[in-house]
Design an enzyme around this catalytic site. Structure first.
Site, short mmCIF file in Angstrom:
data_model
loop_
_atom_site.label_atom_id
_atom_site.label_comp_id
_atom_site.label_asym_id
_atom_site.label_seq_id
_atom_site.Cartn_x
_atom_site.Cartn_y
_atom_site.Cartn_z
N CYS A 237 0.83 -1.19 0.06
CA CYS A 237 0.27 -0.23 0.07
C CYS A 237 0.78 1.11 0.04
O CYS A 237 1.93 1.15 0.64
CB CYS A 237 -0.86 0.03 1.26
SG CYS A 237 -2.17 -1.31 1.32
N ARG B 162 5.96 -0.86 -4.61
CA ARG B 162 5.50 -1.55 -3.06
C ARG B 162 4.49 -2.70 -3.07
O ARG B 162 4.36 -3.38 -2.20
CB ARG B 162 4.98 -0.47 -2.09
CG ARG B 162 5.90 0.65 -2.03
CD ARG B 162 5.42 1.76 -1.04
NE ARG B 162 4.98 1.36 0.21
CZ ARG B 162 5.52 1.47 1.23
NH1 ARG B 162 6.93 2.04 1.17
NH2 ARG B 162 5.19 1.20 2.42
N TRP C 231 -3.00 -2.61 -1.51
CA TRP C 231 -2.79 -4.09 -1.48
C TRP C 231 -3.97 -4.88 -0.78
O TRP C 231 -3.89 -4.74 0.64
CB TRP C 231 -1.41 -4.61 -0.81
CG TRP C 231 -0.88 -5.90 -1.07
CD1 TRP C 231 -0.46 -6.38 -2.24
CD2 TRP C 231 -0.94 -6.98 -0.15
NE1 TRP C 231 0.03 -7.81 -2.00
CE2 TRP C 231 -0.11 -8.02 -0.76
CE3 TRP C 231 -1.26 -6.97 1.13
CZ2 TRP C 231 -0.20 -9.33 -0.12
CZ3 TRP C 231 -1.21 -7.98 1.79
CH2 TRP C 231 -0.51 -9.05 1.22
N ASN D 271 -3.21 3.01 5.26
CA ASN D 271 -2.29 1.83 5.12
C ASN D 271 -2.54 0.95 6.57
O ASN D 271 -2.37 1.72 7.78
CB ASN D 271 -0.88 2.20 4.80
CG ASN D 271 -0.60 2.59 3.74
OD1 ASN D 271 -1.47 2.48 2.74
ND2 ASN D 271 0.58 3.14 3.29
N GLY D 272 -2.50 -0.16 6.72
CA GLY D 272 -2.47 -0.80 7.96
C GLY D 272 -3.91 -1.68 8.11
O GLY D 272 -4.63 -1.89 7.05
N GLU E 248 17.63 -18.89 -0.06
CA GLU E 248 17.16 -17.55 -0.57
C GLU E 248 16.96 -17.89 -2.18
O GLU E 248 16.33 -17.11 -2.86
CB GLU E 248 18.45 -16.71 -0.26
CG GLU E 248 18.49 -15.38 -1.05
CD GLU E 248 17.28 -14.44 -0.92
OE1 GLU E 248 17.11 -13.37 -1.42
OE2 GLU E 248 16.52 -14.84 0.32
N LYS F 104 13.57 -16.58 -4.14
CA LYS F 104 13.68 -15.89 -5.49
C LYS F 104 13.12 -16.60 -6.57
O LYS F 104 11.99 -15.86 -7.36
CB LYS F 104 15.25 -15.65 -5.75
CG LYS F 104 15.85 -14.35 -4.80
CD LYS F 104 15.23 -13.16 -4.77
CE LYS F 104 15.48 -12.15 -3.59
NZ LYS F 104 14.75 -12.68 -2.65
N GLU G 167 9.25 -16.47 -6.04
CA GLU G 167 8.61 -15.36 -5.77
C GLU G 167 8.45 -14.37 -7.43
O GLU G 167 7.30 -13.98 -7.51
CB GLU G 167 9.63 -14.12 -5.19
CG GLU G 167 9.70 -14.13 -3.77
CD GLU G 167 10.59 -13.23 -3.18
OE1 GLU G 167 10.27 -12.47 -2.31
OE2 GLU G 167 11.99 -13.10 -3.42
N HIS H 97 16.66 -38.23 3.96
CA HIS H 97 15.59 -38.17 4.83
C HIS H 97 14.57 -37.66 4.32
O HIS H 97 13.52 -37.13 5.07
CB HIS H 97 16.10 -37.41 6.03
CG HIS H 97 17.28 -37.86 6.65
ND1 HIS H 97 17.33 -39.01 7.38
CD2 HIS H 97 18.63 -37.08 6.62
CE1 HIS H 97 18.61 -39.30 7.74
NE2 HIS H 97 19.42 -38.34 7.32
N LYS I 67 6.44 -4.85 -1.42
CA LYS I 67 7.95 -4.69 -1.05
C LYS I 67 7.93 -4.39 0.48
O LYS I 67 9.00 -5.26 1.21
CB LYS I 67 8.35 -3.41 -1.65
CG LYS I 67 9.64 -3.26 -1.45
CD LYS I 67 10.64 -4.10 -2.06
CE LYS I 67 11.99 -3.82 -1.87
NZ LYS I 67 12.87 -5.01 -2.27
#
Length: 610
Positions: free
Chosen positions: A2, A27, A74, A99-100, A483, A487, A490, A506, A605
Site C-alpha cells: 500500500c 511496493r 494491496w 495503510n494498515g 534464498e 527468489k 517469488e 531423509h 515490497k
C-alpha cells in the site's frame, strides 16, 4: 505494501499525486485512486489494476485541484474491486486513505450503522472515514475529529484525510505504519515513502507513533498522542531520483542485481577507511554494549531471515558466541525466555516491517536493552527504536524481490561478527587484516559473478517449462540455497524448495526425477566432498543437476550435470558471492516465463501489516 501520497498547494496537485503513486508502484498493489477538492466538490476516481488506468480516467474527467490524497491498495479486507479501492468517502464530504489493519473494525462498523452510516465496501478503512465524519459532525474541527477517532481504533494505521468542510487543510496520523510530511514553499505533502514526493521536496518530517499532523499550505503542526504540540526534526533526504529510474536495464531487479558491487563497496566504506573493525561503526555506545554481550538473537522476516541464518554460522564460528535466529512473526507470539545479556539484532530493508518492529518491542518488554538494527533506510522506525544501528548503503531498492539489500545485509552482519569477535578476544590482528582484505576484494568478486549472466541465461531457458525445483546447500551455504528457492518462487512462480544437502535421503529424494531440476551450491570448502556425494544420490535417481561451483573446485560435467564456475573460492565471504548466480537464475527464469518481474503477483515490497 500500500502507498499514500497527499498534497496541498496553490497549484494543481493532481500530477503530483499521480506521479507519487507511480513511484510507489514498486511496493505492490492491486488498485489505485485519488480524491481531490476542486473548489466546489470532493471528487474521486478509482480503478483496479495499474496506476496508469486510474490516471487515464482522471484525465478524461478533467481533474484539477489544489488539495488531494491518493493511494495504491494491496488487498486485505475485501477483494480486488473498485468499491474496496481507496480513497473512501463519508457522506460525500470527507475522504480517507489508509495503510494498515484496524482490528476492531467490526465493532466500530456496528456502532456506526446504529448511528445511521451505511457501508459500500468490505474494508476496514471505510470505518475510519465514517468514524472521523461522525466526530466532525459533533461540532469539532477536522483535526479534533481525527484525533478523537484514532483513539478509538485498535490496530495499525497511517492515514491522510481531507474534508469538503475544511478545504484548506489536510490531516495525517500514524500508529504502527510509516508516514512522513514533505515540506515545500507555500505547499506541503504527506507520503508513506519519501520516493513519492522527491519530485517536489527533499525536506521531510518523520511522524512518530501516535502523532497527528495538521497540514496547510503555509505550515505543518505535529501533535503527540496526548494532544500536545511537538516539534519534530526536519531531515533532508539523500535518496537520489536517479536511483528511482530504470536506466538501460529491462527491470529494476536486473538493475539492482548489477548495482551490488557498488552497494557493497558503499556499505563497507567506513570499515575500509578505518582499516579495522571498530565498535563505533554501530554507534557511540557500541563498545560498552558489545563488551557485555553473551549471545546474539536475530529477528527478521523473509530474505532478511536468511541473511540472519547465514550470520549464525559466522557468529558462532568466528566470535564464539551462541546465536539464535528466529522469524519475527513467530517470536513475538511465543513465551520467549529472556536473557538480557543477549544482543537483539533486527534486520529489515525498509526499517518498517511490522512483524520485525513488533518483535523488537516484545524483546524490549522482556527486558532486552541491548538492541541493534541493520537497515537500509535512515530514520525509519526500527532503527529509531534500537540502541545501535548499522545502515546498509544499498540505495533505493524498487524490485519486490530483494537482491542488493540481501547482500549488503550479509556484509553488515559479517562486520558485526568480526567486531564482536574482536571485542571478545577471538580475533587476532592477522585475522582482522585477512578479513579486511577479503572485504576489500569482495566487490570485484561480485562483478566476476555478474559476468556469468550469459551462461545463467541459458540455464534459465531450461527452467522455464518446469513446475518444481530443488535447491541444495550445506553449512553456511544452506541459507543461500533457501534464498535461491525463495527468489525463484517469488518472481517465476515455479514451486521451489531448499534443503541441506545431507537431508536428501531423509525425505526430499522422493521428489527427484527427470522433471525436477536440482540446483546445488557447491563452493570449494570443507564440505565439498560431502556435497559431491549428495549429488551422486540425485544422479542415481535420474535427476538433472545445475551446480554453482568455484573456479578451483573439480566438477566434471555430463549430459545431466551442468556446471557454472563462480570466481575462485573467496573464503568466509563465499555466501555473498554465491548469492549472485541464484538471483540471476531466478530473474532470467522469470523473463523466460513472461512474469511481471518487478511486481510479482500477491506480493508487496514493504510488509507493514501482519
Amino acid at each position: 505494501m500500500c502507498g499514500i501520497v497527499g498534497a496541498i498547494a496553490d497549484r494543481d496537485v493532481v500530477p503530483v499525486l499521480i506521479d507519487g503513486l507511480k513511484r510507489l508502484e514498486y511496493r505492490g498493489y492491486d488498485s489505485a485512486g485519488i480524491a481531490v477538492f476542486d473548489g466546489a466538490d470532493l471528487r474521486r476516481v478509482r480503478r483496479t489494476g495499474r496506476v496508469g488506468e486510474m490516471e487515464a480516467a482522471a484525465q478524461a474527467e478533467g481533474f484539477n485541484a489544489s488539495v488531494g490524497i491518493g493511494h495504491t491498495r494491496w488487498a486485505t479486507h475485501g477483494g480486488v474491486t473498485e468499491a474496496n479501492a481507496h480513497p473512501h468517502i463519508s457522506f460525500g464530504e470527507l475522504a480517507v486513505v489508509h495503510n494498515g489493519i484496524i482490528e476492531n473494525h467490526d465493532e466500530q462498523r456496528e456502532r456506526l450503522r446504529a448511528a445511521g452510516y451505511s457501508f459500500e465496501s468490505q474494508t476496514d478503512t471505510e470505518v475510519i472515514a465514517h468514524l472521523i465524519h461522525f466526530h466532525q459532525s459533533q461540532g469539532g474541527d477536522l483535526l479534533a475529529a481525527v484525533q478523537n477517532a484514532v483513539r478509538e481504533l485498535v490496530g495499525a494505521y497511517a492515514i491522510a484525510v481531507v474534508s469538503k468542510r475544511e478545504p484548506d487543510r489536510m490531516i495525517a496520523a500514524r500508529m504502527g505504519c510509516p508516514l512522513l510530511i514533505g515540506l515545500g514553499e507555500g505547499e506541503n505533502f504527506v507520503a508513506s515513502d519519501v520516493s513519492a514526493i522527491l519530485q517536489a521536496t527533499r525536506r521531510v518530517i518523520f511522524l512518530e507513533e501516535g502523532d497527528t499532523a495538521d497540514i496547510t499550505r503555509a505550515q505543518v503542526r505535529v501533535f503527540e498522542g496526548n494532544g500536545a504540540a511537538i516539534e519534530r526534526e526536519v531531515h533532508v533526504s539523500d535518496v537520489s531520483l536517479a536511483s528511482l529510474e530504470l536506466g538501460p536495464y529491462r527491470h529494476f531487479m536486473q538493475k539492482e542485481i548489477h548495482e551490488q558491487p557498488r552497494a557493497i563497496a558503499d556499505t563497507i566504506e567506513a570499515v575500509m577507511d578505518d582499516g579495522k573493525f571498530s565498535p563505533e561503526l554501530f554507534g557511540a555506545q557500541a563498545e560498552s554494549v558489545f563488551a557485555g554481550v553473551e549471545g546474539v538473537q536475530i529477528l527478521a522476516c523473509g530474505t532478511s531471515y536468511y541473511a540472519g541464518m547465514t550470520a549464525r554460522y559466522w557468529i558462532e564460528a568466528i566470535a564464539g558466541l551462541p546465536c539464535q535466529v528466529e522469524i519475527a512473526s513467530e517470536y513475538r507470539y511465543r513465551a520467549a525466555v529472556a536473557n538480557p545479556k543477549q544482543l537483539i539484532v533486527t534486520i529489515s530493508q525498509s526499517g518498517e516491517t511490522l512483524d520485525t518492529m513488533e518483535a523488537l518491542k516484545y524483546a524490549k518488554s522482556l527486558g532486552h536493552d541491548k538492541t541493534l538494527s541493520i537497515c537500509n533506510v535512515p530514520e525509519s522506525a526500527i532503527p529509531r527504536a534500537s540502541q545501535l544501528v548499522y545502515y546498509t548503503r544499498a540505495g533505493a531498492e524498487i524490485g519486490v524481490a530483494s537482491t542488493k539489500a540481501f547482500t549488503t545485509q550479509l556484509v553488515a552482519l559479517f562486520i558485526l561478527t568480526a567486531t564482536l569477535a574482536k571485542q571478545h578476544g577471538k580475533l587476532s590482528a592477522e585475522q582482522e587484516a585477512e578479513f579486511i582484505d577479503a572485504l576489500r576484494h569482495l566487490p570485484g568478486s561480485i562483478q566476476h559473478a555478474l559476468n556469468l549472466e550469459p551462461q545463467i541465461t541459458a540455464w534459465a531457458d531450461r527452467f522455464a517449462p518446469k513446475q518444481h525445483a530443488l535447491f541444495l546447500g550445506r553449512g553456511v551455504h544452506y541459507p543461500i540455497a533457501l534464498e535461491g528457492a525463495l527468489k525463484l518462487k517469488e518472481i517465476s512462480y515455479i514451486h521451489a524448495e531448499a534443503y541441506p544437502a545431507g537431508e536428501l535421503k531423509h525425505g526430499p529424494l522422493a521428489l527427484v526425477d527427470a522433471d525436477m531440476p536440482v540446483v546445488v551450491i557447491a563452493p570449494k570448502d570443507s564440505l565439498l566432498e560431502k556435497v559431491k556425494s549428495n549429488i551422486q544420490e540425485v544422479r542415481a535417481r535420474g535427476g538433472e543437476m545445475f551446480v554453482f561451483a568455484d573456479l578451483d573446485s573439480h566438477f566434471g560435467e555430463s549430459e545431466a550435470v551442468h556446471v557454472i564456475r563462480t570466481p575462485r573460492h573467496v573464503g568466509v565471504l563465499s555466501p555473498v558471492v554465491h548469492a549472485i548466480p541464484v538471483q540471476l537464475l531466478a530473474y532470467h527464469a522469470a523473463l523466460a516465463r513472461g512474469t511481471d518481474v518487478d511486481k510479482p503477483r500477491n506480493l508487496a515490497k514493504a510488509v507493514t501489516v501482519e
